[in-house]
Design a protein around this motif. Structure first.
Motif, PDB file in Angstrom:
ATOM      1  N   ASP A  64      37.440  42.489  40.853  1.00  0.00           N
ATOM      2  CA  ASP A  64      37.317  41.622  42.021  1.00  0.00           C
ATOM      3  C   ASP A  64      35.859  41.579  42.484  1.00  0.00           C
ATOM      4  O   ASP A  64      35.007  42.340  42.007  1.00  0.00           O
ATOM      5  CB  ASP A  64      38.251  42.068  43.150  1.00  0.00           C
ATOM      6  N   ALA A  65      35.583  40.688  43.418  1.00  0.00           N
ATOM      7  CA  ALA A  65      34.205  40.480  43.865  1.00  0.00           C
ATOM      8  C   ALA A  65      33.614  41.740  44.497  1.00  0.00           C
ATOM      9  O   ALA A  65      32.442  42.058  44.278  1.00  0.00           O
ATOM     10  CB  ALA A  65      34.147  39.310  44.850  1.00  0.00           C
ATOM     11  N   ASP A  66      34.401  42.465  45.279  1.00  0.00           N
ATOM     12  CA  ASP A  66      33.886  43.668  45.925  1.00  0.00           C
ATOM     13  C   ASP A  66      33.432  44.701  44.892  1.00  0.00           C
ATOM     14  O   ASP A  66      32.392  45.342  45.054  1.00  0.00           O
ATOM     15  CB  ASP A  66      34.956  44.287  46.837  1.00  0.00           C
ATOM     16  N   PRO A  87      38.742  33.354  39.596  1.00  0.00           N
ATOM     17  CA  PRO A  87      38.925  32.216  40.503  1.00  0.00           C
ATOM     18  C   PRO A  87      37.628  31.904  41.238  1.00  0.00           C
ATOM     19  O   PRO A  87      36.770  32.772  41.415  1.00  0.00           O
ATOM     20  CB  PRO A  87      40.009  32.700  41.468  1.00  0.00           C
ATOM     21  N   GLN A  88      37.483  30.664  41.675  1.00  0.00           N
ATOM     22  CA  GLN A  88      36.264  30.242  42.343  1.00  0.00           C
ATOM     23  C   GLN A  88      35.996  31.058  43.598  1.00  0.00           C
ATOM     24  O   GLN A  88      34.837  31.336  43.935  1.00  0.00           O
ATOM     25  CB  GLN A  88      36.344  28.752  42.694  1.00  0.00           C
ATOM     26  N   GLU A  89      37.061  31.498  44.269  1.00  0.00           N
ATOM     27  CA  GLU A  89      36.863  32.299  45.480  1.00  0.00           C
ATOM     28  C   GLU A  89      36.138  33.603  45.155  1.00  0.00           C
ATOM     29  O   GLU A  89      35.296  34.068  45.930  1.00  0.00           O
ATOM     30  CB  GLU A  89      38.220  32.626  46.131  1.00  0.00           C
ATOM     31  N   THR A  90      36.468  34.197  44.008  1.00  0.00           N
ATOM     32  CA  THR A  90      35.781  35.423  43.583  1.00  0.00           C
ATOM     33  C   THR A  90      34.316  35.149  43.308  1.00  0.00           C
ATOM     34  O   THR A  90      33.427  35.881  43.761  1.00  0.00           O
ATOM     35  CB  THR A  90      36.452  36.007  42.327  1.00  0.00           C
ATOM     36  N   LEU A  91      34.048  34.070  42.595  1.00  0.00           N
ATOM     37  CA  LEU A  91      32.663  33.737  42.268  1.00  0.00           C
ATOM     38  C   LEU A  91      31.855  33.444  43.522  1.00  0.00           C
ATOM     39  O   LEU A  91      30.679  33.817  43.616  1.00  0.00           O
ATOM     40  CB  LEU A  91      32.639  32.528  41.319  1.00  0.00           C
ATOM     41  N   ASP A  92      32.479  32.785  44.495  1.00  0.00           N
ATOM     42  CA  ASP A  92      31.778  32.453  45.736  1.00  0.00           C
ATOM     43  C   ASP A  92      31.382  33.702  46.527  1.00  0.00           C
ATOM     44  O   ASP A  92      30.441  33.660  47.326  1.00  0.00           O
ATOM     45  CB  ASP A  92      32.659  31.560  46.614  1.00  0.00           C
ATOM     46  N   GLU A  93      32.103  34.795  46.325  1.00  0.00           N
ATOM     47  CA  GLU A  93      31.844  36.021  47.066  1.00  0.00           C
ATOM     48  C   GLU A  93      30.820  36.932  46.388  1.00  0.00           C
ATOM     49  O   GLU A  93      30.419  37.949  46.969  1.00  0.00           O
ATOM     50  CB  GLU A  93      33.155  36.797  47.256  1.00  0.00           C
ATOM     51  N   LEU A  94      30.389  36.580  45.176  1.00  0.00           N
ATOM     52  CA  LEU A  94      29.444  37.438  44.462  1.00  0.00           C
ATOM     53  C   LEU A  94      28.067  37.380  45.107  1.00  0.00           C
ATOM     54  O   LEU A  94      27.589  36.309  45.480  1.00  0.00           O
ATOM     55  CB  LEU A  94      29.356  37.026  42.992  1.00  0.00           C
ATOM     56  N   ARG A  95      27.430  38.526  45.199  1.00  0.00           N
ATOM     57  CA  ARG A  95      26.091  38.616  45.779  1.00  0.00           C
ATOM     58  C   ARG A  95      25.027  38.858  44.709  1.00  0.00           C
ATOM     59  O   ARG A  95      23.903  39.260  45.020  1.00  0.00           O
ATOM     60  CB  ARG A  95      26.051  39.735  46.831  1.00  0.00           C
ATOM     61  N   VAL A  96      25.394  38.605  43.467  1.00  0.00           N
ATOM     62  CA  VAL A  96      24.467  38.736  42.338  1.00  0.00           C
ATOM     63  C   VAL A  96      24.611  37.465  41.496  1.00  0.00           C
ATOM     64  O   VAL A  96      25.714  36.905  41.398  1.00  0.00           O
ATOM     65  CB  VAL A  96      24.801  39.995  41.502  1.00  0.00           C
ATOM     66  N   PRO A  97      23.525  36.953  40.925  1.00  0.00           N
ATOM     67  CA  PRO A  97      23.660  35.800  40.030  1.00  0.00           C
ATOM     68  C   PRO A  97      24.623  36.144  38.889  1.00  0.00           C
ATOM     69  O   PRO A  97      24.739  37.300  38.483  1.00  0.00           O
ATOM     70  CB  PRO A  97      22.232  35.582  39.510  1.00  0.00           C
ATOM     71  N   TYR A  98      25.293  35.131  38.374  1.00  0.00           N
ATOM     72  CA  TYR A  98      26.290  35.397  37.338  1.00  0.00           C
ATOM     73  C   TYR A  98      26.268  34.304  36.272  1.00  0.00           C
ATOM     74  O   TYR A  98      25.777  33.201  36.495  1.00  0.00           O
ATOM     75  CB  TYR A  98      27.695  35.506  37.937  1.00  0.00           C
TER      76      TYR A  98
END
Length: 199
Positions: A64-66, A87-98
């Motif tokens: 997960d994003a956390d 899911p896009q919600e997970t990607l939106d929560e990332l604080r690192v480029p991916y």
């Protein structure tokens, strides 16, 4: 000239050897089921000793994003490589480029790419480092400038990809002495062959 990522780094010795051989990026596998798994703390101990201008990539599967954010911060990676259908919600929560990974089963999977940078690997049930090759015919006549090719590449065959104009290549198992331990000569040969110009 390709950008080259050497994945499955588990020691400082292998990391600095790859950088000195010309690697643009190093991959650290944060997937516990992988034989190339490295803990975030061990990755940090390597990363903090590396020279500047080297991309440090963390490989994640089904997190997960956390968790991705926490491991990224602890280890010091500069890019997250997402090996699952997040899911896009997970990607939106990332604080690192991916960067997303497409595990291609057919040419249709290549045709669906949207022009964003992607790592494209051969589909297999397991994740990463299986050495399965993609069919290069799938890439003929396509704009491959945003694709990093992975899967089954080796010092002996990477030159076959040069005509397709990929952004870069990613290798792990074929440049190893054993799982998680790189072979310096294979690494150097792979990088040298990958950075030749297409003729």
């Amino acid at each position: 000239m390709y950008k080259v990522k050497i994945c499955g780094i588990t020691s400082y010795h292998d990391a600095i050897m790859a950088v000195e051989a010309g690697a643009d990026a190093l991959g650290f596998v944060f997937y516990p089921q992988s034989p190339r798994y490295i803990s975030p703390q061990d990755a940090k101990n390597i990363i903090e000793r590396l020279p500047p201008f080297v991309e440090k990539v963390g490989l994640f599967v089904n997190e997960d994003a956390d968790t991705i954010n926490a491991i990224s911060q602890q280890s010091g990676i500069t890019l997250a490589q997402i090996h699952f259908e997040a899911p896009q919600e997970t990607l939106d929560e990332l604080r690192v480029p991916y960067i997303m990974v497409t595990r291609a089963k057919s040419e249709d999977d290549i045709a669906e790419l949207d022009g964003r940078y992607r790592l494209v690997d051969a589909y297999c049930e397991a994740y990463g480092g299986m050495g399965k090759r993609l069919n290069l015919d799938w890439f003929k006549g396509k704009d491959n400038r945003h694709i990093i090719l992975a899967g089954g590449l080796s010092p002996e065959n990477v030159h076959e990809t040069l005509q397709y104009g990929f952004y870069g290549v990613d290798v792990s198992s074929s440049v190893e002495k054993e799982k998680g331990v790189k072979d310096p000569e294979k690494v150097r040969t792979f990088i040298a062959n990958a950075k030749k110009s297409a003729t």
